[in-house]
Structures are given as structure tokens and as C-alpha cells.
Design a protein around this motif. Structure first.
Motif, PDB file in Angstrom:
ATOM      1  N   VAL A 185       0.867  -1.182   0.000  1.00  0.00           N
ATOM      2  CA  VAL A 185       0.000   0.000   0.000  1.00  0.00           C
ATOM      3  C   VAL A 185       0.899   1.227   0.000  1.00  0.00           C
ATOM      4  O   VAL A 185       1.811   1.341   0.829  1.00  0.00           O
ATOM      5  N   ILE A 186       0.651   2.136  -0.948  1.00  0.00           N
ATOM      6  CA  ILE A 186       1.508   3.315  -1.096  1.00  0.00           C
ATOM      7  C   ILE A 186       0.659   4.585  -1.089  1.00  0.00           C
ATOM      8  O   ILE A 186      -0.554   4.549  -1.275  1.00  0.00           O
ATOM      9  N   SER A 187       1.325   5.713  -0.870  1.00  0.00           N
ATOM     10  CA  SER A 187       0.654   7.012  -0.916  1.00  0.00           C
ATOM     11  C   SER A 187       1.663   8.057  -1.374  1.00  0.00           C
ATOM     12  O   SER A 187       2.869   7.800  -1.433  1.00  0.00           O
ATOM     13  N   GLY A 188       1.154   9.240  -1.690  1.00  0.00           N
ATOM     14  CA  GLY A 188       2.036  10.343  -2.052  1.00  0.00           C
ATOM     15  C   GLY A 188       2.664  10.232  -3.414  1.00  0.00           C
ATOM     16  O   GLY A 188       3.682  10.883  -3.685  1.00  0.00           O
ATOM     17  N   ALA A 189       2.076   9.424  -4.306  1.00  0.00           N
ATOM     18  CA  ALA A 189       2.653   9.261  -5.642  1.00  0.00           C
ATOM     19  C   ALA A 189       2.381  10.494  -6.495  1.00  0.00           C
ATOM     20  O   ALA A 189       1.257  11.003  -6.539  1.00  0.00           O
ATOM     21  N   GLU A 190       3.414  10.971  -7.161  1.00  0.00           N
ATOM     22  CA  GLU A 190       3.257  12.111  -8.063  1.00  0.00           C
ATOM     23  C   GLU A 190       2.324  11.766  -9.217  1.00  0.00           C
ATOM     24  O   GLU A 190       1.536  12.595  -9.669  1.00  0.00           O
ATOM     25  N   HIS A 191       2.426  10.532  -9.707  1.00  0.00           N
ATOM     26  CA  HIS A 191       1.532  10.012 -10.739  1.00  0.00           C
ATOM     27  C   HIS A 191       1.051   8.646 -10.270  1.00  0.00           C
ATOM     28  O   HIS A 191       1.848   7.831  -9.806  1.00  0.00           O
ATOM     29  N   SER A 192      -0.236   8.379 -10.395  1.00  0.00           N
ATOM     30  CA  SER A 192      -0.777   7.101  -9.931  1.00  0.00           C
ATOM     31  C   SER A 192      -0.129   5.949 -10.686  1.00  0.00           C
ATOM     32  O   SER A 192      -0.029   5.989 -11.919  1.00  0.00           O
ATOM     33  N   PRO A 193       0.339   4.914  -9.977  1.00  0.00           N
ATOM     34  CA  PRO A 193       0.899   3.743 -10.660  1.00  0.00           C
ATOM     35  C   PRO A 193      -0.145   3.078 -11.544  1.00  0.00           C
ATOM     36  O   PRO A 193      -1.352   3.246 -11.356  1.00  0.00           O
ATOM     37  N   ARG A 194       0.325   2.294 -12.505  1.00  0.00           N
ATOM     38  CA  ARG A 194      -0.582   1.585 -13.398  1.00  0.00           C
ATOM     39  C   ARG A 194      -0.063   0.170 -13.622  1.00  0.00           C
ATOM     40  O   ARG A 194       1.143  -0.085 -13.484  1.00  0.00           O
ATOM     41  N   PRO A 195      -0.952  -0.760 -13.950  1.00  0.00           N
ATOM     42  CA  PRO A 195      -0.506  -2.133 -14.197  1.00  0.00           C
ATOM     43  C   PRO A 195       0.562  -2.178 -15.289  1.00  0.00           C
ATOM     44  O   PRO A 195       0.463  -1.489 -16.303  1.00  0.00           O
ATOM     45  N   GLY A 196       1.577  -2.981 -15.052  1.00  0.00           N
ATOM     46  CA  GLY A 196       2.685  -3.092 -15.987  1.00  0.00           C
ATOM     47  C   GLY A 196       3.855  -2.188 -15.663  1.00  0.00           C
ATOM     48  O   GLY A 196       4.921  -2.307 -16.273  1.00  0.00           O
ATOM     49  N   GLN A 197       3.683  -1.295 -14.694  1.00  0.00           N
ATOM     50  CA  GLN A 197       4.749  -0.361 -14.332  1.00  0.00           C
ATOM     51  C   GLN A 197       5.812  -1.060 -13.495  1.00  0.00           C
ATOM     52  O   GLN A 197       5.503  -1.835 -12.591  1.00  0.00           O
ATOM     53  N   ILE A 198       7.074  -0.788 -13.791  1.00  0.00           N
ATOM     54  CA  ILE A 198       8.188  -1.332 -13.015  1.00  0.00           C
ATOM     55  C   ILE A 198       8.583  -0.307 -11.957  1.00  0.00           C
ATOM     56  O   ILE A 198       8.923   0.829 -12.277  1.00  0.00           O
ATOM     57  N   MET A 199       8.515  -0.704 -10.691  1.00  0.00           N
ATOM     58  CA  MET A 199       8.892   0.143  -9.566  1.00  0.00           C
ATOM     59  C   MET A 199       9.987  -0.574  -8.780  1.00  0.00           C
ATOM     60  O   MET A 199      10.364  -1.708  -9.118  1.00  0.00           O
ATOM     61  N   SER A 200      10.499   0.055  -7.734  1.00  0.00           N
ATOM     62  CA  SER A 200      11.543  -0.619  -6.956  1.00  0.00           C
ATOM     63  C   SER A 200      11.623  -0.052  -5.550  1.00  0.00           C
ATOM     64  O   SER A 200      11.229   1.089  -5.287  1.00  0.00           O
ATOM     65  N   HIS A 201      12.152  -0.880  -4.660  1.00  0.00           N
ATOM     66  CA  HIS A 201      12.426  -0.488  -3.278  1.00  0.00           C
ATOM     67  C   HIS A 201      13.832  -0.957  -2.942  1.00  0.00           C
ATOM     68  O   HIS A 201      14.146  -2.148  -3.067  1.00  0.00           O
ATOM     69  N   GLN A 202      14.686  -0.021  -2.565  1.00  0.00           N
ATOM     70  CA  GLN A 202      16.071  -0.329  -2.208  1.00  0.00           C
ATOM     71  C   GLN A 202      16.769  -1.158  -3.288  1.00  0.00           C
ATOM     72  O   GLN A 202      17.425  -2.163  -3.008  1.00  0.00           O
TER      73      GLN A 202
END
Length: 220
Positions: free
Chosen positions: A130-147
Motif C-alpha cells: 500500500v503506497i501514498s504520495g505518488a506524483e503520478h498514480s501507478p498503473r498495471p505493468g509499471q516497473i517500480m523498486s524499493h532499495q
């Protein structure tokens, strides 16, 4: 021997072709007597990609420097996973200025790093965050990352107050704590598959289109 980590400058990442994918590393175990295929998964999955670059004269010199620092297959490339289909980076690459809006004398600003933030804790192995504060709403197929551990969004549930619940694959490879920054544009650590990867040649036009071959580094 400690492996050098080389950051690939964002201005070099002008990809002509992109093919980021997850290698689930399944191995065939033959067919059963009933005619069904058997697949064994005994290795950790990892990201792979063979993007091709477009390099002009200045970029070729910069890329030559990056390759020299990486020392062939010894080095680790810290790389932003440019992926216009999953994330429109052009919307978020405008340089940031000072508080009054001014830029440096050269016209450049501070690098913009599109982020969101974890709205709740998530353990390693989770497939939902669960995330918040996104500049642009994520969408299916988007590659994101943590650390520096990338993952792909498979579904998005938008909630009130700019909160989104995301289904993801591959599962988290490190725990997330509430408030942790999460990159909207995936970033990871990769190594060259081949010793001469990215060697660029050019002619009178003074441009080059080298094909790269990366696989994610799992042992860190």
C-alpha cells in the motif's frame, strides 16, 4: 574482490529498444506419464534485459567511461529501468530548481526522482503493498523498486486520500517499513552477461546503437 558499482547517468539512457523481463528460471523436468509437463523452480528469479542505446558523439565518450569503470563483467551497473510503456518518464524528468524557481547558470537543475511512500509495513515475500504520495498514480505493468529491488505492478486499487493498494510480482525481496520511499521508475543493480557487452562502433555519422545484455545481481 569487491565489485565496483558504477552509476549509469540518466542522460545516457536513450533506449531505442527495451525488453525488461523477469526470468523465473524454471527448468523442465520432462513429461509425466500422463503427458503433462513438469517444471522445477530451484533458483531465485531475477530481472534481465537487452536494451539498445542511441549514442551521439558526447554520449559515446561518456559510455566508454562507464564501461571502463565497470571493468568488463567485474563491475555492477546501477541502472534506472527506462520503460515508457510502464512509466512515462518525460512527465517527471523536468529539472528541479531552487526555492524561488531558479536554475543553475548552465540552465540545469537538480535531478528529479519520482517517488511514492509506503503507507504500511510489508514483509519480504509480500505480493501486495500500500503506497501514498505518488506524483503520478501507478498503473498495471509499471516497473517500480524499493532499495534497488525492482518489481512490476500487476493491479492497482485506488483509495481515498491518494492511497493505492498494489498487487506486485516478483514478491518483495526485502521488507518495507511504513514511510519508506519507493521509486515509481524502477532502479536495480545489474551485471553484464558478456565480457564485451556494450562495445560501441561508429562511422562517419558519429552515432552508435550498441545492444546491451544485463542480468540482475542477486548476491549483494
Amino acid at each position: 574482490m569487491k565489485r565496483p558499482i558504477v552509476t549509469v547517468p540518466h542522460e545516457l539512457l536513450r533506449f531505442v529498444e527495451v525488453d525488461w523481463d523477469i526470468d523465473w528460471r524454471g527448468q523442465s523436468n520432462g513429461d509425466t506419464t500422463g503427458g503433462n509437463s513438469a517444471v522445477v523452480f530451484n533458483k531465485f528469479p531475477r530481472w534481465i534485459g537487452s536494451p539498445s542505446l542511441f549514442l551521439d558523439t558526447a554520449a559515446m565518450a561518456m559510455w566508454r567511461t562507464v564501461r571502463a569503470q565497470a571493468q568488463g563483467r567485474l563491475g555492477i551497473y546501477k541502472l534506472t529501468m527506462i520503460d515508457p510503456v510502464g512509466f512515462d518518464g518525460d512527465r517527471s524528468q523536468q529539472p528541479l530548481g531552487f526555492a524561488g524557481g531558479g536554475l543553475f547558470a548552465s540552465g540545469a537543475g537538480f535531478a528529479h526522482d519520482p517517488l511514492c511512500f509506503a503507507d504500511s509495513d510489508a514483509p519480504a515475500g509480500a505480493t501486495r503493498i500500500v503506497i501514498s504520495g505518488a506524483e503520478h498514480s501507478p498503473r498495471p505493468g509499471q516497473i517500480m523498486s524499493h532499495q534497488m529491488w525492482p518489481f512490476v505492478v500487476t493491479s492497482v486499487e485506488e483509495r481515498a486520500g491518494g492511497v493505492c493498494a498494489l498487487e506486485i510480482q516478483m514478491p518483495l525481496r526485502g521488507a518495507i517499513a511504513r514511510g519508506d520511499p519507493i521509486r515509481l521508475q524502477g532502479q536495480g543493480l545489474f551485471e553484464a552477461v558478456e565480457e564485451g557487452m556494450g562495445r560501441s562502433s561508429y562511422g562517419l555519422a558519429m552515432v552508435s546503437r550498441p545492444r546491451l545484455s544485463f542480468r540482475e545481481v542477486l548476491n549483494r
